[in-house]
Design an enzyme around this catalytic site. Structure first.
Site, short mmCIF file in Angstrom:
data_model
loop_
_atom_site.label_atom_id
_atom_site.label_comp_id
_atom_site.label_asym_id
_atom_site.label_seq_id
_atom_site.Cartn_x
_atom_site.Cartn_y
_atom_site.Cartn_z
N PHE A 242 0.61 -1.23 -0.15
CA PHE A 242 -0.17 -0.07 -0.02
C PHE A 242 1.09 1.42 -0.18
O PHE A 242 1.99 1.55 0.61
CB PHE A 242 -0.88 -0.04 1.35
N TYR B 75 -10.89 0.20 11.23
CA TYR B 75 -11.98 0.46 10.69
C TYR B 75 -12.32 -0.14 9.38
O TYR B 75 -13.25 -0.01 8.94
CB TYR B 75 -11.85 2.13 10.26
N LYS B 76 -11.55 -1.27 9.12
CA LYS B 76 -11.87 -2.01 8.11
C LYS B 76 -12.69 -3.47 8.42
O LYS B 76 -13.87 -2.91 8.98
CB LYS B 76 -10.48 -2.42 7.20
N ARG C 57 -12.95 -2.87 -6.94
CA ARG C 57 -12.78 -3.82 -6.09
C ARG C 57 -13.99 -4.19 -5.06
O ARG C 57 -14.70 -3.11 -4.82
CB ARG C 57 -12.03 -3.18 -5.08
C1 LIG Z 1 -5.99 0.78 4.53
C2 LIG Z 1 -4.38 0.61 4.96
C3 LIG Z 1 -3.66 1.60 5.48
C4 LIG Z 1 -4.30 2.59 5.98
O1 LIG Z 1 -3.48 3.38 6.77
P1 LIG Z 1 -3.90 4.57 7.59
O2 LIG Z 1 -2.93 5.22 8.35
O3 LIG Z 1 -5.02 3.95 8.45
O4 LIG Z 1 -4.47 5.69 6.60
C5 LIG Z 1 -2.35 1.34 5.44
N1 LIG Z 1 -1.50 -0.02 4.96
C6 LIG Z 1 -2.56 -0.81 4.15
C7 LIG Z 1 -1.83 -1.90 3.60
C8 LIG Z 1 -3.88 -0.49 4.25
O5 LIG Z 1 -4.68 -1.29 3.48
#
Ligand SMILES: *Cc1c(COP(=O)(O)O)cnc(C)c1O
Length: 409
Positions: free
Chosen positions: A126, A220-221, A368
């Protein structure tokens, strides 16, 4: 057996997790396939926030830090998350965001291997993980080595300080073999850091059995803690005494209320904390985790595989060559979302949302769809694909308003 809508209704009727859907507040007429990005609202969270705000904040005021034990929420909620990710109690804390926790974890990991030259990750990671680790690498004078996901194994070597990977690729849904890659990292003397953003709450994770060193993930996921819910960070018990936190704030101190001017890290997982906990968001996540009470995670995973498998099959049957499946067909190699490539994926997703089927778009061309096994039904999968078939056959996605890019996709 022929696959039709009534067959999907039968699958729901015999689904051992079907009743879990009642643990969520879901709007009528919506097929929600984005719980991998923002989990649905669990029953009880709104009331818990009401109580926390009105009774604890409003009436007990500052006494709630002790009376309602606000101060230990990061650890208490951490212990509940620990059960979902195969970690023992006392080594997960909930605080800040995934980005910040990844910073803490990889900074601390790199500090444990000062004599080595690089941090290793893969190109499917990510973006925030990439950005954070580039900064961490620069700080420690390390290289950030980025290889294709399939090449991680062969890239691990004696110069690798840290292997930092996201278990489930946010874009393709491909799932790494955590057990194997952690072992290979350890064989080479490296530290293994895992991002569980698309794992925690979607299927059982075995941090302890895999002997993972450090892990982070989102609240939050699939954990349904609500927008901006705090994230978690795990440190293996054997590493805790040596683990340093690069952000030495007062809540990471062994005795914050001594107000000493010298920093003395807390002996346990509290050393990963920084500042005053986000009480309201922690209360929401704490309550949200009730949705996982008595849920057999193996059953959860089984349902996830069946939901994603059904979606893949229906898309192949009904949409044929219009979309390219980029998620592994072998269920063992995927997480709980499925991604399809299409030149106009953004517009297709907008047209679907307009018809009540909520997925999301990931640049440059990926549609997705997330399948949260606690509340997604088999009939939802059927209805989503039927709606997609309609959007494609009527070319509804060609309407100009579906091509206007919003700030958040
Ligand atoms: C959703 C996601 C994040 C989000 O990071 P935040 O700091 O909460 O914005 C980070 N890494 C991955 C792999 C994700 O899927």
């Amino acid at each position: 057996m022929s696959l039709d809508r009534s067959r999907c209704l039968e699958l729901d009727a015999s689904d051992p997790l079907a009743a879990m859907r009642d643990r969520f507040v879901l709007p009528e007429g919506v097929v929600y396939l984005d719980g991998n990005s923002l989990g649905a609202l669990p029953v009880g969270v709104a009331e818990r926030l009401q109580r926390t705000i009105r009774d604890e904040w409003g009436i007990m005021l500052i006494r709630s830090w002790n009376e309602a034990d606000w101060a230990s929420l990061p650890r208490r909620v951490g212990d509940r998350v620990a059960k979902l990710i195969g970690a023992p109690p006392g080594c997960v804390v909930v605080c800040e965001s995934t980005s910040i926790n990844l910073y803490k974890a990889t900074m601390g990991a790199a500090a444990l291997r000062p004599e080595r030259g690089h941090i290793l990750t893969d190109s499917g990671n990510f973006p925030t993980d990439m950005y954070v680790m580039r900064g961490v690498a620069a700080h420690h004078g390390l290289d950030l080595v980025v290889v294709e996901p399939g090449a991680v194994e062969s890239a691990i070597g004696e110069d690798t300080a840290v292997v930092a990977l996201t278990q489930v690729d946010y874009r393709t849904g491909r799932r790494h073999d955590m057990h194997r890659l952690t072992r290979l990292a350890h064989d080479a003397g490296a530290i293994a850091v895992w991002d569980l953003a698309h794992s925690a709450g979607a299927f059982p994770v075995a941090l302890g059995d895999c002997d993972v060193d450090l892990a982070v993930g989102c609240g939050y996921k699939y954990l349904n803690g609500g927008p901006g819910a705090p994230a978690f960070v795990y440190v293996a018990p054997r590493l805790l005494p040596r683990m340093s936190n690069p952000i030495t704030g007062w809540f990471g101190h062994a005795r914050p209320f001594d107000f000493s001017l010298e920093f003395d890290p807390a002996p346990g997982i509290d050393r990963l904390r920084v500042g005053t906990p986000h009480v309201l968001s922690l209360a929401a996540l704490d309550e949200a985790l009730d949705a996982f009470e008595d849920v057999d995670l193996v059953e959860l995973r089984r349902k996830s595989e069946r939901l994603t498998g059904l979606f893949i099959e229906l898309v192949a049957n009904r949409l044929g060559a219009q979309f390219e499946l980029i998620t592994p067909i072998d269920p063992a190699h995927r997480g709980s979302h499925v991604s399809l490539r299409h030149d106009h994926a953004y517009a297709v997703i907008q047209a679907l949302i307009d018809r009540g089927v909520i997925g999301d778009f990931r640049a440059p061309d990926v549609a997705r769809f997330g399948f949260a096994p606690l509340y997604t039904r088999f009939v939802d999968v059927w209805d989503a694909v039927a709606t997609m078939a309609d959007v494609m056959s009527t070319a509804a996605w060609k309407r100009p308003e579906f091509h206007v890019r919003k700030a958040v996709t």
